[in-house]
Design a protein around this motif. Sequence first.
Motif, mmCIF file in Angstrom:
data_model
loop_
_atom_site.group_PDB
_atom_site.id
_atom_site.type_symbol
_atom_site.label_atom_id
_atom_site.label_comp_id
_atom_site.label_asym_id
_atom_site.label_seq_id
_atom_site.Cartn_x
_atom_site.Cartn_y
_atom_site.Cartn_z
ATOM 1 N N ASN A 94 -27.049 56.094 10.640
ATOM 2 C CA ASN A 94 -26.733 57.066 9.593
ATOM 3 C C ASN A 94 -25.577 56.578 8.729
ATOM 4 N N ALA A 95 -24.542 55.996 9.355
ATOM 5 C CA ALA A 95 -23.397 55.479 8.597
ATOM 6 C C ALA A 95 -23.820 54.336 7.682
ATOM 7 N N GLY A 99 -23.671 55.824 4.064
ATOM 8 C CA GLY A 99 -22.275 55.558 3.745
ATOM 9 C C GLY A 99 -22.057 54.103 3.375
ATOM 10 N N ARG A 100 -20.796 53.729 3.384
ATOM 11 C CA ARG A 100 -20.397 52.342 3.138
ATOM 12 C C ARG A 100 -19.359 51.975 4.190
ATOM 13 N N SER A 101 -19.229 50.706 4.449
ATOM 14 C CA SER A 101 -18.217 50.180 5.371
ATOM 15 C C SER A 101 -18.218 50.888 6.723
ATOM 16 N N ASP A 119 -17.575 56.179 8.143
ATOM 17 C CA ASP A 119 -18.015 55.445 6.968
ATOM 18 C C ASP A 119 -17.208 55.908 5.765
ATOM 19 N N SER A 120 -17.422 55.261 4.647
ATOM 20 C CA SER A 120 -16.734 55.599 3.402
ATOM 21 C C SER A 120 -17.707 56.142 2.378
ATOM 22 N N GLY A 176 -12.675 60.313 1.941
ATOM 23 C CA GLY A 176 -14.084 60.159 1.600
ATOM 24 C C GLY A 176 -14.855 59.559 2.753
ATOM 25 N N GLY A 177 -16.028 60.032 2.948
ATOM 26 C CA GLY A 177 -16.863 59.543 4.032
ATOM 27 C C GLY A 177 -16.938 60.541 5.173
#
Length: 188
Positions: A94-95, A99-101, A119-120, A176-177
């Motif tokens: 899911n991340a 998300g990112r990173s 995540d971000s 964020g994230g």
Amino acid sequence: MRLRGELVDDEEQRARLFRDVDEMQAMIDAALAFFRDDFRGEETTTFDFPELLRTIAEDYSDQGSEVTYTGSKGISFRGRPFALKRAFANLVDNAVKYGRSPELELRCSEQRFVVVVRDSGPGIPPEAAEKVFTPFYRLERSRNRATGGTGLGLTSAQAVIRGHGGEISLRNRPTGGLEVEVTLPVPS
């Protein structure tokens, strides 16, 4: 339905019908696995918990999605390793998707293990924080299975975690994230 689809002359309509049948089959398979509680049949064993998490991070990194792992090394845990691997892989997945990173972290104390997946990305609407654990609930409403899944991943992960005496929670990060925290008791 697949057999009837073979009789459809229109190529485009047949392709759409086959996609729908494939989506339904995937949902049925996921639902049956969830409702059978497949993870409960797995033998409980002692295994290297940090290595299991590190393997998940490395598997994603090998597939081109850089996932960082930080945490302890060489700590034994008693549980169902394949079920836990599926649960944590779902959280990392899911991340990666939304998300990112993505990051995976393990913290240990004498009483508990805390695994954090963060995540971000965009996070989730606050009103959905508990709904996401409901079977078949999906934040991503498109019919695209590549982006939406079946809505059983977090439900299944929660069942596995609770089956090990743990808890799972999620919250939006102030920067964020999303941050998902799993707490597991240290087996006596």
